[in-house]
Design a protein around this motif. Structure first.
Motif, PDB file in Angstrom:
ATOM      1  N   TYR A 198       0.823  -1.201   0.000  1.00 51.77           N
ATOM      2  CA  TYR A 198       0.000   0.000   0.000  1.00 51.77           C
ATOM      3  C   TYR A 198       0.863   1.260   0.000  1.00 51.77           C
ATOM      4  O   TYR A 198       0.574   2.218  -0.742  1.00 51.77           O
ATOM      5  CB  TYR A 198      -0.914  -0.024   1.220  1.00 51.77           C
ATOM      6  N   LEU A 254      -6.887  -6.086  -2.338  1.00 49.49           N
ATOM      7  CA  LEU A 254      -7.574  -4.983  -3.015  1.00 49.49           C
ATOM      8  C   LEU A 254      -7.335  -3.665  -2.288  1.00 49.49           C
ATOM      9  O   LEU A 254      -7.160  -2.615  -2.925  1.00 49.49           O
ATOM     10  CB  LEU A 254      -9.061  -5.279  -3.112  1.00 49.49           C
ATOM     11  N   THR A 257      -3.645  -2.526  -2.923  1.00 51.50           N
ATOM     12  CA  THR A 257      -3.372  -2.056  -4.279  1.00 51.50           C
ATOM     13  C   THR A 257      -4.237  -0.866  -4.677  1.00 51.50           C
ATOM     14  O   THR A 257      -4.174  -0.404  -5.822  1.00 51.50           O
ATOM     15  CB  THR A 257      -3.582  -3.197  -5.290  1.00 51.50           C
ATOM     16  N   ARG A 259      -7.428  -0.733  -5.055  1.00 52.08           N
ATOM     17  CA  ARG A 259      -8.579  -1.044  -5.913  1.00 52.08           C
ATOM     18  C   ARG A 259      -9.906  -0.682  -5.258  1.00 52.08           C
ATOM     19  O   ARG A 259     -10.936  -0.613  -5.948  1.00 52.08           O
ATOM     20  CB  ARG A 259      -8.570  -2.531  -6.266  1.00 52.08           C
ATOM     21  N   LEU A 260      -9.904  -0.487  -3.940  1.00 49.21           N
ATOM     22  CA  LEU A 260     -11.135  -0.144  -3.236  1.00 49.21           C
ATOM     23  C   LEU A 260     -11.139   1.300  -2.752  1.00 49.21           C
ATOM     24  O   LEU A 260     -12.014   1.688  -1.970  1.00 49.21           O
ATOM     25  CB  LEU A 260     -11.339  -1.088  -2.036  1.00 49.21           C
ATOM     26  N   SER A 261     -10.178   2.088  -3.209  1.00 47.43           N
ATOM     27  CA  SER A 261     -10.075   3.471  -2.736  1.00 47.43           C
ATOM     28  C   SER A 261     -11.253   4.339  -3.184  1.00 47.43           C
ATOM     29  O   SER A 261     -11.497   5.392  -2.598  1.00 47.43           O
ATOM     30  CB  SER A 261      -8.768   4.094  -3.228  1.00 47.43           C
ATOM     31  N   TRP A 262     -11.983   3.889  -4.194  1.00 53.48           N
ATOM     32  CA  TRP A 262     -13.131   4.657  -4.684  1.00 53.48           C
ATOM     33  C   TRP A 262     -14.329   4.562  -3.743  1.00 53.48           C
ATOM     34  O   TRP A 262     -15.253   5.373  -3.820  1.00 53.48           O
ATOM     35  CB  TRP A 262     -13.548   4.141  -6.060  1.00 53.48           C
TER      36      TRP A 262
END
Length: 350
Positions: A198, A254, A257, A259-262
């Motif tokens: 991260y 996720l 990386t 991928r779930l920051s949205w």
């Protein structure tokens, strides 16, 4: 999104204690929850997910901070809600007749230190066993972070801890093995590797660490399954353990990386905040509610109402106790740590 995963882990544990163990219910959970008891039988894996999250979060909390600040952050985070949990659970167990047997007063008082396990005293609530594992991890991290954390230092620590865990598996239980925690170290190590992904970026080395931890954890997860089967009084298939662990590691991947920051739902911080009080309060108090309400109301109404009550109480504990008490403790602990640091630098002259 990490806060949401925390809540998911807590609800997994809640479902296990409420629908799989059968505490408090006067009938078998297989009859009460014919479709729900089997999925709930794997809810104990929420603890393993907690440990992975802890490796991630504690590594993040230590980064760029002195050990004294890490100490202050952990004490103010862990103890206020924990003290409330001891008081609330003890009060319910004592005041509700015909249910669980309360701990002795010396045991209750010892629990307030959070050192009851090394002091050979029983937990006020069975879920407190995980706190000992967390404290061991914090102690190890304090040593590693003594001169500041770096990418290299964390990687070396991960390798060293993994090697020590593998080497001590066949040893008899002792202080060294208890500190290394070979049954649970793999989850903390994976969490730290996820944090390095991260903070920097994924690479083959970090991916290899996570993959090794996932594979090594399989043996211990199946051993734990055997213990849980004993607690449940029935056997369940083994293969879902691997699948659920894979999902847990996949969710953390996720997060690592981005991928779930949205996902930035407004309720997520609240979900993360109430997770710890929920974990501390739910088990014995919930069982006492089941014991007294079953037969008077529909089973699913009792179950759902208890879960909602525990969520509400956890929120109130966070807002009314945990947050203000932590705010009161934090500057005073910082002042004490600074006083100790200043005193250690003074030269004593004859």
């Amino acid at each position: 999104m990490l806060d949401g995963i925390r809540l998911l882990a807590a609800l997994m544990v809640v479902s296990y204690h409420y629908m799989a163990i059968g505490g408090g219910w006067t009938s078998s959970v297989t009859k009460l929850f014919p479709r729900g008891h089997l999925p709930a039988s794997y809810g104990w894996l929420g603890v393993e997910l907690f440990f992975v999250i802890s490796g991630f979060v504690i590594c993040m909390s230590c980064w760029g901070k002195p050990v004294g600040e890490f100490f202050v952050s952990r004490v103010t985070r862990l103890y206020p809600a924990y003290w409330v949990g001891i008081i609330a659970t003890t009060a319910v167990v004592i005041l509700v007749p015909g249910g669980l047997t309360p701990r002795s007063w010396p045991e209750i008082l010892t629990n307030f230190t959070m050192l009851q396990q090394p002091l050979n005293s029983r937990d006020v609530d069975a879920v407190y066993w995980t706190l000992a594992a967390e404290l061991h991890f914090y102690l190890l991290m304090a040593v590693v972070a003594w001169r500041g954390l770096t990418y290299r230092k964390i990687v070396v620590f991960c390798f060293g801890w993994a090697i020590a865990s593998a080497a001590l598996i066949k040893w008899d239980d002792g202080p060294l093995k208890q500190m290394v925690m070979p049954a649970y170290s793999w989850y903390f190590i994976a969490g730290m590797a996820f944090y390095l992904m991260y903070r920097y970026r994924p690479n083959l080395l970090l991916t290899g660490i996570v993959a090794t931890c996932f594979l090594a954890a399989q043996r211990f997860a199946l051993i734990q399954l055997g213990r849980e089967e004993h607690s449940m009084g029935r056997n369940v298939p083994e293969w879902p353990v691997t699948v659920i662990l894979a999902v847990c590691f996949g969710l953390m991947a996720l997060v690592a990386t981005g991928r779930l920051s949205w996902i930035k739902w407004r309720w997520l911080p609240v979900a993360g905040a109430i997770t710890y009080p929920l974990y501390l309060l739910h088990e014995y108090i919930g069982w006492e509610i089941f014991r007294n309400l079953q037969g008077h109301y529909p089973v699913y109404a009792v179950l759902g109402g208890t879960v909602l009550l525990m969520l509400l109480v956890s929120y109130l504990v966070h807002v009314l106790v945990e947050r203000p008490l932590s705010a009161w403790m934090r500057p005073r602990l910082r002042a004490a740590v600074e006083q100790a640091r200043t005193a250690s630098r003074q030269v004593v002259r004859p």
